[in-house]
Enzyme design. Structure first.
Site, PDB file in Angstrom:
ATOM      1  N   ARG A 181       5.442   5.951  13.779  1.00 30.32           N
ATOM      2  CA  ARG A 181       5.540   6.620  12.483  1.00 30.32           C
ATOM      3  C   ARG A 181       5.026   8.048  12.574  1.00 30.32           C
ATOM      4  O   ARG A 181       3.998   8.309  13.204  1.00 30.32           O
ATOM      5  CB  ARG A 181       4.713   5.861  11.435  1.00 30.32           C
ATOM      6  CG  ARG A 181       4.882   6.383  10.013  1.00 30.32           C
ATOM      7  CD  ARG A 181       3.830   5.788   9.094  1.00 30.32           C
ATOM      8  NE  ARG A 181       2.507   6.332   9.376  1.00 30.32           N
ATOM      9  CZ  ARG A 181       1.371   5.750   8.994  1.00 30.32           C
ATOM     10  NH1 ARG A 181       1.372   4.583   8.385  1.00 30.32           N
ATOM     11  NH2 ARG A 181       0.203   6.323   9.272  1.00 30.32           N
ATOM     12  N   HIS A 229       0.835  -1.202   0.000  1.00 35.67           N
ATOM     13  CA  HIS A 229       0.000   0.000   0.000  1.00 35.67           C
ATOM     14  C   HIS A 229       0.872   1.254   0.000  1.00 35.67           C
ATOM     15  O   HIS A 229       2.057   1.223   0.357  1.00 35.67           O
ATOM     16  CB  HIS A 229      -0.932   0.019   1.214  1.00 35.67           C
ATOM     17  CG  HIS A 229      -0.228   0.105   2.530  1.00 35.67           C
ATOM     18  ND1 HIS A 229       0.444  -0.966   3.095  1.00 35.67           N
ATOM     19  CD2 HIS A 229      -0.085   1.140   3.403  1.00 35.67           C
ATOM     20  CE1 HIS A 229       0.958  -0.601   4.254  1.00 35.67           C
ATOM     21  NE2 HIS A 229       0.668   0.674   4.465  1.00 35.67           N
ATOM     22  N   HIS A 248       4.752   0.198   0.243  1.00 32.49           N
ATOM     23  CA  HIS A 248       5.514  -0.572   1.223  1.00 32.49           C
ATOM     24  C   HIS A 248       4.679  -1.710   1.777  1.00 32.49           C
ATOM     25  O   HIS A 248       3.447  -1.735   1.651  1.00 32.49           O
ATOM     26  CB  HIS A 248       6.073   0.317   2.346  1.00 32.49           C
ATOM     27  CG  HIS A 248       5.052   1.117   3.078  1.00 32.49           C
ATOM     28  ND1 HIS A 248       4.513   2.286   2.582  1.00 32.49           N
ATOM     29  CD2 HIS A 248       4.444   0.926   4.291  1.00 32.49           C
ATOM     30  CE1 HIS A 248       3.648   2.786   3.438  1.00 32.49           C
ATOM     31  NE2 HIS A 248       3.582   1.965   4.489  1.00 32.49           N
ATOM     32  N   ASP A 308       0.542   5.056   1.801  1.00 32.80           N
ATOM     33  CA  ASP A 308      -0.199   5.591   2.937  1.00 32.80           C
ATOM     34  C   ASP A 308      -1.214   6.651   2.519  1.00 32.80           C
ATOM     35  O   ASP A 308      -0.922   7.529   1.682  1.00 32.80           O
ATOM     36  CB  ASP A 308       0.765   6.202   3.959  1.00 32.80           C
ATOM     37  CG  ASP A 308       1.540   5.152   4.744  1.00 32.80           C
ATOM     38  OD1 ASP A 308       1.071   3.996   4.822  1.00 32.80           O
ATOM     39  OD2 ASP A 308       2.620   5.496   5.273  1.00 32.80           O
TER      40      ASP A 308
END
Length: 312
Positions: free
Chosen positions: A303, A138, A288, A140
């Site tokens: 994150r 995917h 990623h 983000d």
């Protein structure tokens, strides 16, 4: 007079494979856009980790403020390599946020668990934890009108084995599409929605309150990078639901082919984490995949995402 006859051409049995799969063969692996200048780095050592994507940066302490010159060189490295790795940084949450702010305002995500600040997403994975965005390729938050520019991820706790993350170069993915596929997707738009990705692990009652905040949005199937101008495939299996103006069956078939491009090993880099490592990636140019293969051990990551622009 001698008469020569050519040997008959052998007749082969039918040997077709199913259409619309990932092309198998030699890849075009151009790390830089056509005409881009390759320059050395003066302020750190850069160690490539794969042919077109992924580089380790040595000699930089991310806990210290960046000079303008260092920020410029790191940004150039990010554009050229798409994901940068920094070993053993052990940043505080505040230092991680401060580093990310060198690239813009930070975004929040009300759909995910947070750390010690609203801008910090915390992935705390132990036995029985909600899986969230693991085991799926995917990009983000493409369900936002302005998806994230990039993200800074740090591993706080690392399992004794497994838990790697992979990134895929979506410029290389576009470059290697068959010509007829590129002709179909250039100029096309696709719809992105938060529901398909989050419905994998959240119940309807958790998701329903956000439907007005995050309505479906349209983005180009092929976007241009705002800094390099390079064309990149910009659809993903978590959030892209269909191609605008295309019959559903045809859209599903084409999207499945496009989703598969992230699975090509030549377009990827794989990173084996150690505690305190940091990865900084260009969310505009990559997908990623976090590998969940470490049960029953724990893996904790935090994150910070940087707000981006509207794709064009």
């Amino acid at each position: 007079m001698t008469v020569t006859t050519s040997a008959p051409v052998p007749v082969l049995r039918d040997h077709r494979i199913p259409a619309d799969g990932v092309y198998e063969g030699v890849r075009v692996l151009d790390r830089l856009p056509t005409g881009a200048e390759e320059r050395p780095y003066e302020l750190f050592e850069l160690v490539p980790q794969a042919r077109t994507i992924g580089a380790e940066i040595r000699g930089v302490d991310l806990s210290r403020p960046l000079t303008d010159a260092l920020r410029e060189e790191l940004n150039r490295a990010l554009l050229e390599w798409k994901v940068l790795f920094f070993r053993g940084q052990h940043l505080t949450s505040a230092a991680q946020r401060a580093f990310a702010r060198n690239w813009g305002e930070l975004e929040t995500n009300p759909l995910l668990a947070t750390g010690d600040a609203d801008e910090v997403v915390r992935f705390d994975k132990a036995a029985g934890a909600t899986p969230t965005f693991e085991n799926v390729w995917h990009t983000d938050v493409t369900f936002r009108e302005r998806p994230a520019l990039g993200a800074v991820l740090q591993l706080r706790e690392v399992p004794p084995f497994g838990g790697d993350t992979l990134w895929a170069d979506m410029a290389a993915a576009y470059d290697n599409l068959p010509r007829e596929v590129r002709e179909r997707v250039d100029g096309a738009y696709a719809v992105h929605d938060y529901l398909p990705g989050f419905a994998r692990f959240y119940p309807a009652e958790r998701l329903a309150p956000f439907q007005e905040q995050f309505p479906p949005v349209q983005h180009p199937v092929v976007r241009r990078h705002p800094e390099t101008g390079r064309r990149m495939l910009f659809v993903n299996a978590s959030f892209t639901t269909h191609i605008v103006g295309m019959e559903r069956r045809e859209s599903d078939r084409l999207l499945r082919l496009l989703f598969q491009q992230a699975h090509v090993p030549e377009f990827q880099v794989r990173f084996r984490w150690q505690r305190g490592d940091v990865a900084f990636w260009d969310n505009r140019a990559t997908q990623h995949y976090a590998v969940n293969d470490y049960a029953p051990h724990r893996r904790v990551a935090e994150r910070v995402a940087i707000a981006g622009d509207r794709p064009f």
